[in-house]
Design a protein around this motif. Structure first.
Motif, PDB file in Angstrom:
ATOM      1  N   TYR A  35      82.393  31.733 -82.804  1.00  0.00           N
ATOM      2  CA  TYR A  35      83.289  32.285 -81.873  1.00  0.00           C
ATOM      3  C   TYR A  35      83.691  31.625 -80.581  1.00  0.00           C
ATOM      4  O   TYR A  35      82.971  30.844 -80.160  1.00  0.00           O
ATOM      5  CB  TYR A  35      82.662  33.705 -81.446  1.00  0.00           C
ATOM      6  N   GLN A  37      84.562  32.578 -76.405  1.00  0.00           N
ATOM      7  CA  GLN A  37      84.692  33.605 -75.646  1.00  0.00           C
ATOM      8  C   GLN A  37      85.419  33.092 -74.371  1.00  0.00           C
ATOM      9  O   GLN A  37      84.979  32.374 -73.494  1.00  0.00           O
ATOM     10  CB  GLN A  37      83.496  34.157 -74.907  1.00  0.00           C
ATOM     11  N   LEU A  43      85.497  38.129 -77.381  1.00  0.00           N
ATOM     12  CA  LEU A  43      85.177  37.059 -78.339  1.00  0.00           C
ATOM     13  C   LEU A  43      86.123  36.912 -79.434  1.00  0.00           C
ATOM     14  O   LEU A  43      86.447  38.051 -80.130  1.00  0.00           O
ATOM     15  CB  LEU A  43      83.765  37.282 -78.971  1.00  0.00           C
ATOM     16  N   GLN A  45      86.944  35.081 -83.206  1.00  0.00           N
ATOM     17  CA  GLN A  45      86.414  34.159 -84.466  1.00  0.00           C
ATOM     18  C   GLN A  45      87.161  32.849 -84.616  1.00  0.00           C
ATOM     19  O   GLN A  45      88.451  33.160 -84.849  1.00  0.00           O
ATOM     20  CB  GLN A  45      86.128  35.110 -85.457  1.00  0.00           C
ATOM     21  N   LEU A  88      83.604  29.162 -73.687  1.00  0.00           N
ATOM     22  CA  LEU A  88      82.229  29.498 -74.092  1.00  0.00           C
ATOM     23  C   LEU A  88      81.935  29.549 -75.572  1.00  0.00           C
ATOM     24  O   LEU A  88      82.662  30.605 -75.972  1.00  0.00           O
ATOM     25  CB  LEU A  88      81.735  30.595 -73.196  1.00  0.00           C
ATOM     26  N   PHE A  90      80.302  30.629 -79.065  1.00  0.00           N
ATOM     27  CA  PHE A  90      78.932  31.064 -79.762  1.00  0.00           C
ATOM     28  C   PHE A  90      79.145  30.816 -81.358  1.00  0.00           C
ATOM     29  O   PHE A  90      79.843  31.181 -81.982  1.00  0.00           O
ATOM     30  CB  PHE A  90      78.672  32.637 -79.590  1.00  0.00           C
TER      31      PHE A  90
ATOM     32  N   GLY B  43      73.370  35.022 -76.017  1.00  0.00           N
ATOM     33  CA  GLY B  43      74.182  35.339 -77.020  1.00  0.00           C
ATOM     34  C   GLY B  43      74.294  36.699 -76.751  1.00  0.00           C
ATOM     35  O   GLY B  43      73.118  37.450 -76.822  1.00  0.00           O
ATOM     36  N   PRO B  44      75.385  37.224 -77.548  1.00  0.00           N
ATOM     37  CA  PRO B  44      75.354  38.707 -77.461  1.00  0.00           C
ATOM     38  C   PRO B  44      74.406  39.279 -78.768  1.00  0.00           C
ATOM     39  O   PRO B  44      73.838  38.487 -79.618  1.00  0.00           O
ATOM     40  CB  PRO B  44      76.793  38.967 -78.344  1.00  0.00           C
ATOM     41  N   PHE B  89      79.931  44.879 -75.213  1.00  0.00           N
ATOM     42  CA  PHE B  89      81.302  44.573 -76.363  1.00  0.00           C
ATOM     43  C   PHE B  89      81.352  45.703 -77.477  1.00  0.00           C
ATOM     44  O   PHE B  89      80.350  45.894 -77.943  1.00  0.00           O
ATOM     45  CB  PHE B  89      81.130  43.215 -76.836  1.00  0.00           C
ATOM     46  N   LEU B 102      85.462  40.661 -87.885  1.00  0.00           N
ATOM     47  CA  LEU B 102      84.974  41.274 -86.742  1.00  0.00           C
ATOM     48  C   LEU B 102      85.743  41.097 -85.706  1.00  0.00           C
ATOM     49  O   LEU B 102      86.103  39.958 -85.154  1.00  0.00           O
ATOM     50  CB  LEU B 102      83.830  41.133 -86.705  1.00  0.00           C
ATOM     51  N   PHE B 104      86.567  41.885 -81.721  1.00  0.00           N
ATOM     52  CA  PHE B 104      85.767  42.347 -80.151  1.00  0.00           C
ATOM     53  C   PHE B 104      86.896  42.764 -79.162  1.00  0.00           C
ATOM     54  O   PHE B 104      87.675  42.153 -79.181  1.00  0.00           O
ATOM     55  CB  PHE B 104      85.049  40.980 -79.936  1.00  0.00           C
ATOM     56  N   GLY B 105      86.441  43.688 -78.515  1.00  0.00           N
ATOM     57  CA  GLY B 105      87.025  43.882 -77.144  1.00  0.00           C
ATOM     58  C   GLY B 105      86.661  42.959 -76.091  1.00  0.00           C
ATOM     59  O   GLY B 105      85.842  42.068 -76.259  1.00  0.00           O
TER      60      GLY B 105
END
Lengths: 114, 114
Positions: A35, A37, A43, A45, A88, A90, B43-44, B89, B102, B104-105
């Protein structure tokens, strides 16, 4: 200790200079993903892999490559980095594809492309 | 087009009070929703999830509510603690918990004041 490791954690580079960000997990997970960010974007993908030699594009794959030759490693390759890839990053892994709520994230790699 | 929206970039609450973080989605195909928590330089980490067949899921101080007709979910933290200060998130997937789609917001930064 179960973990996802990324290297380097911080990198400043110049436009066009190829780089690789490594990702490794020690949990024998089948599924791995990358991912990025960005401020105001959350985030997103980049690529994911369901198992060795099986990879697929995420939402923002342009400018990136990945490979999955071994189960534990999933490197992210930027063949010719550009400033819009400053972000950033991940790496994440989960036991299987159907494991969004068991997904482990690495600590992140902050990349700056000048 | 943002499919998962967290319209509040930040939220500040007093220790011991309730924190309510909101999330809206536009894609009616989403069937599984998750909240992740992220501390700086880490990381999340997965916090709590809910399937579209439920309207509430509780785990200790954390409860997620889902209103499918409104395409809205919320995370309640009661009581809030200073250690809950982080970026939260919201994420959604149309694949019953799979990780490959997936979305994300942008995240909401929660600050819990002692």
């Amino acid at each position: 200790e179960a973990q996802v490791t990324q290297n380097p954690r911080y990198l400043i580079t110049v436009t066009g200079k190829k780089l690789t960000v490594t990702c490794s997990q020690n949990m024998n997970h089948e599924y791995m993903s990358w991912y990025r960010q960005d401020p105001g974007l959350g985030l997103r993908q980049i690529y994911y892999s369901m198992n060795v030699e099986v990879t697929d594009k995420g939402d923002v794959p342009e400018g990136y490559k990945v490979s999955r030759k071994e189960k534990r490693n999933f490197p992210l390759i930027l063949e010719s980095p550009s400033p819009n890839q400053t972000s950033l990053y991940f790496c994440a892994s989960s036991i299987t594809l159907m494991g969004a709520d068991t997904q482990y994230f690495g600590p992140g790699t902050r990349l700056t492309v000048l | 087009d943002q499919q998962v929206k967290q319209n509040s970039p930040s939220l500040s609450v007093q220790e011991g009070r309730i924190s309510i973080l909101n999330c809206d989605y536009t894609n009616s195909m989403f069937d599984y929703f998750l909240w992740y928590k992220k501390y700086p330089a880490e990381g999340p980490t997965f916090l709590i999830s809910i399937s579209s067949i439920k309207d509430k899921n509780e785990d200790g101080r954390f409860t997620v509510f889902l209103n499918k007709s409104a395409k809205h979910l919320s995370l309640h933290i009661v009581p809030s603690q200073p250690g809950d200060s982080a970026v939260y998130f919201c994420a959604a997937t149309p694949t019953q918990g799979g990780s490959e789609k997936l979305v994300f917001g942008k995240g909401t930064k929660l600050t819990v004041n002692p």
